[in-house]
Design a protein around this motif. Structure first.
Motif, short mmCIF file in Angstrom:
data_model
loop_
_atom_site.label_atom_id
_atom_site.label_comp_id
_atom_site.label_asym_id
_atom_site.label_seq_id
_atom_site.Cartn_x
_atom_site.Cartn_y
_atom_site.Cartn_z
N ILE A 291 5.07 -1.30 -4.08
CA ILE A 291 4.94 -2.43 -3.14
C ILE A 291 5.83 -3.59 -3.56
CG2 ILE A 291 2.57 -1.77 -2.52
CD1 ILE A 291 1.70 -4.38 -4.02
N GLU A 292 6.05 -3.77 -4.87
CA GLU A 292 6.97 -4.82 -5.31
C GLU A 292 8.40 -4.46 -4.93
OE1 GLU A 292 6.21 -7.38 -8.62
OE2 GLU A 292 4.88 -5.87 -9.49
N GLN A 293 8.78 -3.21 -5.11
CA GLN A 293 10.13 -2.77 -4.78
C GLN A 293 10.43 -2.98 -3.30
OE1 GLN A 293 10.79 1.38 -5.65
NE2 GLN A 293 12.79 1.43 -4.64
N HIS A 294 9.42 -2.75 -2.45
CA HIS A 294 9.63 -2.83 -1.00
C HIS A 294 9.01 -4.08 -0.38
CE1 HIS A 294 11.32 1.24 -0.74
NE2 HIS A 294 10.41 1.60 -1.62
N SER A 295 8.51 -4.99 -1.20
CA SER A 295 7.92 -6.26 -0.73
C SER A 295 6.87 -6.03 0.36
CB SER A 295 9.02 -7.19 -0.20
OG SER A 295 9.95 -7.48 -1.20
N ILE A 296 5.97 -5.09 0.07
CA ILE A 296 4.91 -4.74 1.03
C ILE A 296 3.68 -5.61 0.77
CG2 ILE A 296 3.33 -2.92 1.79
CD1 ILE A 296 5.52 -0.91 1.06
N LYS A 297 3.22 -6.26 1.81
CA LYS A 297 2.00 -7.06 1.73
C LYS A 297 0.90 -6.41 2.56
CE LYS A 297 4.06 -11.60 0.87
NZ LYS A 297 4.02 -13.03 1.25
N PRO A 298 -0.33 -6.44 2.08
CA PRO A 298 -1.44 -5.89 2.89
C PRO A 298 -1.54 -6.62 4.23
CG PRO A 298 -2.17 -6.33 0.64
CD PRO A 298 -0.80 -6.94 0.77
N VAL A 299 -1.95 -5.88 5.25
CA VAL A 299 -2.25 -6.48 6.54
C VAL A 299 -3.64 -7.09 6.45
CG1 VAL A 299 -2.58 -6.07 9.00
CG2 VAL A 299 -0.79 -4.84 7.75
N LEU A 300 -3.71 -8.42 6.48
CA LEU A 300 -5.00 -9.11 6.37
C LEU A 300 -5.59 -9.32 7.75
CD1 LEU A 300 -4.66 -11.92 3.67
CD2 LEU A 300 -6.32 -10.06 3.69
N ASP A 301 -6.83 -8.91 7.92
CA ASP A 301 -7.52 -9.08 9.20
C ASP A 301 -8.20 -10.45 9.24
OD1 ASP A 301 -8.69 -7.81 11.74
OD2 ASP A 301 -10.48 -8.44 10.65
N GLU A 302 -9.35 -10.56 8.59
CA GLU A 302 -10.09 -11.82 8.50
C GLU A 302 -10.48 -12.06 7.05
OE1 GLU A 302 -10.69 -13.99 10.82
OE2 GLU A 302 -10.23 -12.89 12.68
N VAL A 303 -10.55 -13.34 6.67
CA VAL A 303 -10.98 -13.71 5.32
C VAL A 303 -12.21 -14.61 5.45
CG1 VAL A 303 -10.39 -14.86 3.17
CG2 VAL A 303 -8.66 -13.52 4.39
N TYR A 304 -13.29 -14.24 4.77
CA TYR A 304 -14.56 -14.96 4.85
C TYR A 304 -14.94 -15.53 3.49
CZ TYR A 304 -15.12 -12.27 9.21
OH TYR A 304 -14.94 -11.72 10.45
#
Length: 330
Positions: A291-304
């Motif tokens: 994920i660092e190599q490809h700069s992948i970030k999780p898809v965040l839905d909602e944060v509570y």
């Protein structure tokens, strides 16, 4: 400390945001002051598996935070380190299957939905600096599950055609991101139009309605690899999309555990079917590097926040999310 505690009653009725005793640390353990945590479908299952007669349990498997205390024999982790938690306990080297005694944070041991957690020092890794606390806090369990299913088991390669039924869950969105980064052409299905549109935005070649009877007509191409997590509701349709000699990897059964299989079609098709669950510490390290190599970030839905846990659990149970649901811990 405070956290989401399951005790005394079965299911959701036994879940409260309340005080629990702060555990001490052992010589090979660290205490992590948590900044964020992430939800998984496993959290719903734990509410059923943890019995009213069991001791109170802090649930949750994903999290990230700052090391606030380290045991006397810990040398590779320092107080003040920003870390992400690997929730798999006792699976260090990559292997065909988890070793005996493998467990996951959050049952039977206290989990991440609290102000802090104590766990083996080998189960923390440096937090990727390009991720926010919330992004790091939701990453490990779903990301590791996706990484092993796709790379270790599915042997994905550039140019392959990959189908991911049921796009929307945390693992499924990671599968889409990882497979695209690996150079594969990714196809997805979903009952929800907005999730299909989001998948196209994330790089899917085509997104079709899961409710359609004839996936072949809509997809118009055979797949090298299918990663299945839905279960009985889609399994036969998924299998029908494989090219001769193709592979299907399954790691979930949210829509039914039992499927019917035409063995003659299966062996004439020269198909490969593989099971997969979670992953090793080696794969966790490889996943973080990827994920660092490809700069992948999780898809965040909602944060509570934890006091909003009822909203978070309801959203997850209804399957309304796209990507990961997180908790911000203040």
């Amino acid at each position: 400390m405070k956290g989401l505690i399951h005790a005394q009653k079965e299911g959701f009725a036994g879940l409260t945001y309340s005080e629990v005793e702060t555990p001490s640390i052992g010589e090979n353990e660290v205490r992590v002051q948590l900044k964020a945590a992430g939800m998984n479908h496993r959290d719903l299952f734990v509410l059923k598996r943890h019995k009213p007669t069991d001791p109170p349990l802090v649930i949750g498997s994903d999290g990230a935070g700052v090391v606030s205390e380290a045991g006397s024999r810990v040398s590779h982790v320092q107080v003040g380190d920003e870390v992400i938690i690997n929730p798999g306990l006792g699976w260090k080297e990559n292997s065909d299957a988890p070793p005996e005694g493998f467990e996951i944070v959050g049952l039977p041991f206290h989990g991440t939905f609290a102000e802090s957690i104590v766990l083996p020092a080998d189960n923390v890794a440096p937090k990727p600096s390009f991720l926010s606390w919330e992004e790091a806090g939701v990453l490990s369990l779903a990301g590791l599950t996706a990484y092993r299913a796709l790379f270790t088991r599915g042997k994905v390669k550039s140019g392959m055609k990959v189908l991911i039924p049921g796009i929307g869950s945390g693992v499924a969105t990671f599968l889409l991101q990882f497979a695209k980064a690996a150079g594969a052409d990714v196809y997805v299905t979903s009952r929800a139009e907005e999730k299909r549109a989001a998948a196209l935005d994330l790089g899917a070649v085509k997104a079709i309605d899961s409710n359609l009877e004839n996936w072949e007509e809509e997809l118009d191409v055979k797949m090298d690899l299918v990663i299945e997590c839905v279960g009985a509701a889609t399994f036969q349709k998924s299998l029908n999309q494989l090219r001769t000699g193709g592979t299907i990897v399954t790691f979930g059964a949210s829509a039914g555990d039992e499927v019917k299989l035409n063995l003659r079609e299966f062996f004439y098709g020269q198909f490969n079917m593989l099971g997969s669950t979670m992953g090793s510490a080696e794969e966790h390290a490889s996943m973080l590097q990827f994920i660092e190599q490809h700069s992948i970030k999780p898809v965040l839905d909602e944060v509570y926040t934890f006091d909003q846990f009822e909203k978070a659990f309801t959203r997850l149970e209804r399957g309304e999310q796209l990507g990961k649901i997180g908790f911000k811990i203040e």
